[in-house]
Structure formats: structure tokens, C-alpha cells
Enzyme design. Structure first.
Site, PDB file in Angstrom:
ATOM      1  N   ASP A  96      -5.940   5.782  -9.496  1.00  0.00           N
ATOM      2  CA  ASP A  96      -4.448   6.152  -9.422  1.00  0.00           C
ATOM      3  C   ASP A  96      -3.887   7.382  -9.638  1.00  0.00           C
ATOM      4  O   ASP A  96      -3.591   7.735 -10.839  1.00  0.00           O
ATOM      5  CB  ASP A  96      -3.850   4.801 -10.072  1.00  0.00           C
ATOM      6  CG  ASP A  96      -2.677   4.501  -9.447  1.00  0.00           C
ATOM      7  OD1 ASP A  96      -2.015   5.100  -8.643  1.00  0.00           O
ATOM      8  OD2 ASP A  96      -2.105   3.326 -10.117  1.00  0.00           O
ATOM      9  N   GLY A 143       2.844  -0.519  -2.620  1.00  0.00           N
ATOM     10  CA  GLY A 143       2.018  -1.332  -1.981  1.00  0.00           C
ATOM     11  C   GLY A 143       0.943  -2.027  -2.709  1.00  0.00           C
ATOM     12  O   GLY A 143       1.606  -2.545  -3.796  1.00  0.00           O
ATOM     13  N   ASN A 158      -5.147   2.076 -15.724  1.00  0.00           N
ATOM     14  CA  ASN A 158      -5.870   2.980 -14.721  1.00  0.00           C
ATOM     15  C   ASN A 158      -7.147   3.486 -14.887  1.00  0.00           C
ATOM     16  O   ASN A 158      -7.828   4.357 -14.142  1.00  0.00           O
ATOM     17  CB  ASN A 158      -4.641   4.367 -14.642  1.00  0.00           C
ATOM     18  CG  ASN A 158      -3.416   3.973 -14.052  1.00  0.00           C
ATOM     19  OD1 ASN A 158      -3.372   3.033 -13.219  1.00  0.00           O
ATOM     20  ND2 ASN A 158      -2.628   5.041 -14.062  1.00  0.00           N
ATOM     21  N   GLY A 208      -4.488  -6.060  -6.931  1.00  0.00           N
ATOM     22  CA  GLY A 208      -3.168  -5.555  -7.440  1.00  0.00           C
ATOM     23  C   GLY A 208      -2.176  -5.277  -6.707  1.00  0.00           C
ATOM     24  O   GLY A 208      -2.189  -4.784  -5.338  1.00  0.00           O
TER      25      GLY A 208
END
Length: 346
Positions: free
Chosen positions: A155, A24, A142, A19
Site C-alpha cells: 500500500d 476502491g 499494511n 479488502g
């Protein structure tokens, strides 16, 4: 790899991207010569500097390093290259709950399934709050799925780390007129009380107090749980507007409604209604935390202490696992030259 050797990028073989985010990307990697798979989050230093996100990356690393729970990731290593900060955590082959929900008929879960996932989220949030962590980004994207079908909250770059003073509430004994053979058990409460004024979160999941700028605490996580439950049961979020401004206006002012076309139990609707109270002081969970929510009739039958051992319910469209095989759409995965030097663990 020798005992005591500092871990760096060159200890890992890239398998495939998992992902991409704000600062990033996340990659599936293998620890060389072991066959062990991990997820590596690589955060670009220049992007973090330009977007003033260095502090957030440091907080995320600190938070993950504190975690030790079956519904939360473990941080195994962290290191830097000249261009990136890298975190090595568990790899969860079930992917995102969002993708699983999207594949189901009508993009909804049966109530039994929604109850199972919601209960595990409650347990995960309870643990985070006990550590003084306000999650602030609960959403299906998430929530990751382990190989055994249980969830993991992931996350933490928007999370808020503060203090928490866990305490025990002792309930008054019954009066002589209303004697009971069993005394009420004390309640363990662990909710962060510090307020934050940051404007953070995902548009359709943001709590009213964040939009209003009145300060927020851990009650925003219980609001997000209500939105999550609504989305799992109805296939959409309750306050979505045609644009960001309209969505925020709906969150602040629109009454909660439930589509009659999808049958959902009264207990589920009552729980969602209590979690989506616009006043955080009256929101379920804001006073004595997860205990209030666990006692709700919707969760009747959940064995909370043994929830980790409960078998996940059967899905209409079963969970599909992410393997080592690359997706044809994936780009060639090679470490860039400037990423390669192995720097000391920090």
C-alpha cells in the site's frame, strides 16, 4: 493468452474480495487458464476525482513499478476500464500482520518474533529510502505475510517519491595510540533528504513533525517503526488517546512509558525509545539511516545479508492462509459490465 496480447480485466477470473480502501477494493484473481493467483487493486476513477486522489494513484503505480525486492510487491500489469484503474500485483496468502497479531495471546508477539518482523521492516525501508521513497504509512495492516512467513510492505498510496543520493561514509583511521588490527568498514548511507509538508499517515502512527507541520522526511518511517515495535510487544500503541485530538496531543507532548506488567528486554525498550525521539534530528536512523538501527543491540544475532533465508519463528497461534474458498460473508463476485472492456495497458 497470446504473446504480446495486451492484458485487461477479461484475462482474470474473480475469486474473492481481499479488502476495501479509500478509493476502491482489492480482489484475489486468477489469470485465466493458468491457475496463477494475483491480487488486483481496482481504484474507482470517480471517487479518485471527487477526492482529488488521481495524483496519488499515479504515484502509487510509479512506485510499485520501481520495486524489485523480496519484502516488497511486484507490479505485473496495470490497465484501465472506463470506471477503474487496476494494478495486478503478488497475492500474499498470509494476510495482514495485524490479523496475526490480534490472534496471539494478549495480542502481542514474543520478543524473538517481534525482532524478526522488525528486522525485515528495516530492510524493506532501507531499500525504499535508497530509491528515494518515503513510505509514510507503516502499520500492521499494511504488512502482509508471504506463504513462507516473511513479510511484505504494501500500500503505497500515501508514499512520497523524491530523490536520494546514496553515499559512502569513510570512518577515520584509529590514531597511533589506539591502533586496531581491523580498519573500520565504510558505511553506506541512502536516506531521502527532501522535505514534504503533506499531512498524511495513520492517526496513532503519525510522527510529531507531521502534526506540527514543520516539514518531514524519511525519519517519519523510523518513528513509525518504533510505534510498530511497541504495538507488537505491548499490544497497543503508546500515544493513543480517547479521540484524534488527544492522540495528537499525546504524540507531541506525552512522555513515552512502558507498562511494567509485560516483560520486555532493556535492549528493546532502548531501541523503541531511540526511534520515538520527538525531535527528528536526534531520532535513531535520521543521520545514517538503517545502518544505525541495524547496529543496535536489540538486533544482535540477525544475519542481515541472509535475512531472507532465515526461518520465521514459531508463533503461539500459527499463521493461517487465505485460500480460494470464499468467506460466507463475501458478496457474489462478478465483474460489473462497465468494468469488463479490456483497455490498453498504460
Amino acid at each position: 493468452m497470446e504473446l504480446g496480447e495486451k492484458i485487461g480485466l477479461d484475462h482474470f477470473t474473480p475469486i474473492r474480495p481481499l479488502g476495501f480502501g479509500d478509493t476502491g477494493s482489492v480482489h484475489l484473481v486468477e489469470l485465466k487458464n493458468t491457475g496463477e493467483l494475483y491480487a488486483m487493486k481496482a481504484m474507482d476513477k470517480s471517487v479518485m476525482l471527487n477526492r482529488n486522489k488521481v495524483h496519488r494513484a499515479c504515484i502509487e503505480r510509479e512506485i510499485i513499478s520501481l520495486l524489485d525486492h523480496p519484502f516488497l510487491p511486484t507490479l505485473y500489469a496495470s490497465f484501465q476500464t472506463p470506471t477503474h484503474v487496476c494494478l495486478i500485483t503478488d497475492f500474499f496468502p498470509g494476510g495482514e500482520l495485524f490479523a496475526l497479531l490480534d490472534k496471539q495471546p494478549m495480542k502481542i508477539f514474543k520478543e524473538e518474533t517481534a525482532r524478526f518482523y522488525a528486522a525485515e521492516v528495516v530492510v524493506g525501508l532501507e531499500y525504499l529510502h535508497c530509491l528515494g521513497i518515503i513510505y509514510r504509512d507503516l502499520k500492521p495492516e499494511n504488512l502482509l505475510l508471504q506463504k513462507d512467513g516473511h513479510i511484505v510492505l504494501s500500500d503505497f498510496d500515501l508514499s512520497f517519491l523524491t530523490s536520494c543520493k546514496p553515499h559512502v561514509l569513510k570512518h577515520p583511521l584509529p590514531t597511533k595510540r589506539r591502533r586496531s588490527r581491523t580498519q573500520p568498514l565504510p558505511t553506506f548511507v541512502a536516506e531521502p533528504t527532501t522535505q514534504s509538508n503533506s499531512f498524511v499517515g495513520t492517526e496513532e502512527y503519525i510522527a510529531p513533525e507531521i502534526i506540527a507541520g514543520t516539514g518531514h522526511s524519511s525519519a517519519i518511517d523510523w518513528w513509525a517503526l518504533g510505534i510498530l515495535m511497541y504495538e507488537m510487544l505491548y499490544g497497543r500503541t503508546p500515544f493513543r488517546g480517547k479521540n484524534r485530538q488527544k492522540t495528537f496531543a499525546n504524540i507531541l507532548h506525552k512522555d513515552l512509558t512502558f507498562p511494567s506488567s509485560i516483560p520486555v528486554s532493556l535492549a528493546a525498550r532502548k531501541l523503541i525509545n531511540a526511534l520515538l525521539h520527538k525531535d527528528p534530528t536526534n531520532r535513531l536512523g535520521s543521520n545514517s539511516g538503517a545502518n544505525e538501527i541495524k547496529k543496535h543491540p536489540f538486533f544482535q544475532g540477525i544475519n542481515w545479508p541472509l535475512i531472507r533465508c532465515q526461518k520465521p519463528p514459531l508463533l503461539d497461534v500459527p499463521l493461517q492462509f487465505i485460500g480460494r474458498e470464499r468467506d460466507p460473508k463475501d458478496k457474489d463476485v462478478e465483474w460489473e459490465d462497465e468494468l469488463l472492456p479490456s483497455l490498453e495497458v498504460y
